[in-house]
Design an enzyme around this catalytic site. Structure first.
Site, mmCIF file in Angstrom:
data_model
loop_
_atom_site.group_PDB
_atom_site.id
_atom_site.type_symbol
_atom_site.label_atom_id
_atom_site.label_comp_id
_atom_site.label_asym_id
_atom_site.label_seq_id
_atom_site.Cartn_x
_atom_site.Cartn_y
_atom_site.Cartn_z
ATOM 1 N N SER A 102 0.758 -1.219 0.021
ATOM 2 C CA SER A 102 -0.097 -0.012 -0.193
ATOM 3 C C SER A 102 0.907 1.349 0.034
ATOM 4 O O SER A 102 1.695 1.291 -0.829
ATOM 5 C CB SER A 102 -0.910 -0.054 1.252
ATOM 6 O OG SER A 102 -1.927 0.859 1.140
ATOM 7 N N ASP A 232 -8.681 -5.861 -5.063
ATOM 8 C CA ASP A 232 -8.305 -4.840 -4.470
ATOM 9 C C ASP A 232 -9.152 -3.710 -4.725
ATOM 10 O O ASP A 232 -9.408 -3.074 -5.760
ATOM 11 C CB ASP A 232 -6.958 -4.310 -4.897
ATOM 12 C CG ASP A 232 -6.211 -3.296 -3.981
ATOM 13 O OD1 ASP A 232 -6.862 -2.625 -3.350
ATOM 14 O OD2 ASP A 232 -4.925 -3.419 -3.812
ATOM 15 N N HIS A 260 -6.759 -6.112 -0.758
ATOM 16 C CA HIS A 260 -5.642 -4.957 -0.301
ATOM 17 C C HIS A 260 -4.788 -5.444 0.835
ATOM 18 O O HIS A 260 -5.484 -5.541 1.751
ATOM 19 C CB HIS A 260 -6.310 -3.725 -0.176
ATOM 20 C CG HIS A 260 -5.175 -2.503 -0.118
ATOM 21 N ND1 HIS A 260 -4.738 -1.958 -1.343
ATOM 22 C CD2 HIS A 260 -4.787 -2.055 1.065
ATOM 23 C CE1 HIS A 260 -4.037 -1.085 -0.783
ATOM 24 N NE2 HIS A 260 -3.978 -0.974 0.483
#
Length: 285
Positions: A102, A232, A260
């Site tokens: 991320s 995601d 994610h």
């Protein structure tokens, strides 16, 4: 080694390592607002068992690292990028393989652009280009946007925070696989109870960018592996595809049904890919 707080350039950062310091070093960089606990211990042990010296750490304002008053971060996004190098300095490591998820993937890209001599290779998970440009990318899903815009949480109440973060983790998981609520709730509870001040983690939302101008992923000069899930909701798959297209020589590993982050169901696949990428003669060889 057990977790410990190191002080580098006057900054207190909590770190923990796994494996033999003589093995190739792998630095794990978590996303914004998340402590090192989200690099779960079992995942770290799998990497270490494959012959890597694995380091995870708490960002500022998470876990047991230095914490600032909520709403008043005493640092910038560029400082969070620099903290990755500070962690390496604390271990006496000149350069490492850097794995970011991320926002941690963006930090890893910026570190490779700003301090290429500290990065042996990159693994970028559930992330996007650290610097805008190169065409439009799809926005987050409607479910993700609705959750972020309508969520209510009392940051002074640990139970409220835990419930909120578990619900957020459910959204991030993407909805295509069973959600392991009990395991996630246990992890979130440990994270909240361990933090110096969990409300301070929101300071990451107030930061400016990484502090680099004119840089582009196309300038990254180290071997790069991009890993992205098809479910995601924050960065739809096209973000990973575009990143892999832009970084010279990058490879893309697509995780079917993954949301994610690094899900337990994908540990074996992700660990095998990281070990291959960081092995002599592998992607980073």
């Amino acid at each position: 080694m057990p977790e410990r707080v190191v002080v580098t350039d006057g900054v207190e950062l909590c770190v923990e390592s796994f494996g033999d310091p003589a093995d190739p070093p792998v630095l794990l960089v978590m996303g914004a607002g998340a402590s090192m606990l989200w690099w779960e211990e079992g995942f770290c042990e799998l990497l270490a068992g494959g012959g890597r010296f694995v380091i995870r750490y708490d960002h500022r304002d998470t876990g047991r690292s230095v914490t600032y008053e909520p709403g008043r971060p005493g640092y910038t996004g560029a400082d969070l990028v620099g903290d990755a190098a500070r962690v390496l300095d604390a271990h006496g490591i000149p350069a490492a393989h850097v794995v970011g998820v991320s926002a941690g993937g963006a930090f890893a890209q910026l570190l490779a652009l700003d301090a290429a001599d500290r990065v042996l290779s990159l693994v970028l998970i559930s992330t996007s280009r650290a610097v805008p440009g190169g065409g439009e990318l799809p926005p987050p899903t409607g479910e993700f946007t609705r959750f972020v815009s309508t969520a209510h949480v009392d940051w002074s109440d640990a139970d409220s925070v835990v419930d909120h973060l578990v619900a957020y983790a459910r959204v991030l998981a993407g909805g295509r696989r069973p959600f392991e609520e009990a395991a996630v709730r246990g992890l979130v509870r440990r994270d909240v109870e361990r933090a110096r001040d969990f409300a301070a983690a929101r300071n990451h939302d107030l930061l400016e960018g990484g502090g680099l101008s004119g840089a582009s992923p196309s300038s990254i000069a180290v071997p790069t592996l991009v890993i992205h899930g098809t479910a995601d909701p924050m960065f739809p798959l096209r973000h990973g595809e575009a990143l892999a297209e832009q970084v010279p020589g990058a490879r893309l590993l697509v995780l079917e049904g993954a949301g994610h982050g690094v899900e337990r169901a994908d540990w074996a696949t992700v660990v095998a890919a990281v070990l291959d990428h960081t092995a002599p003669g592998g992607g980073a060889g």
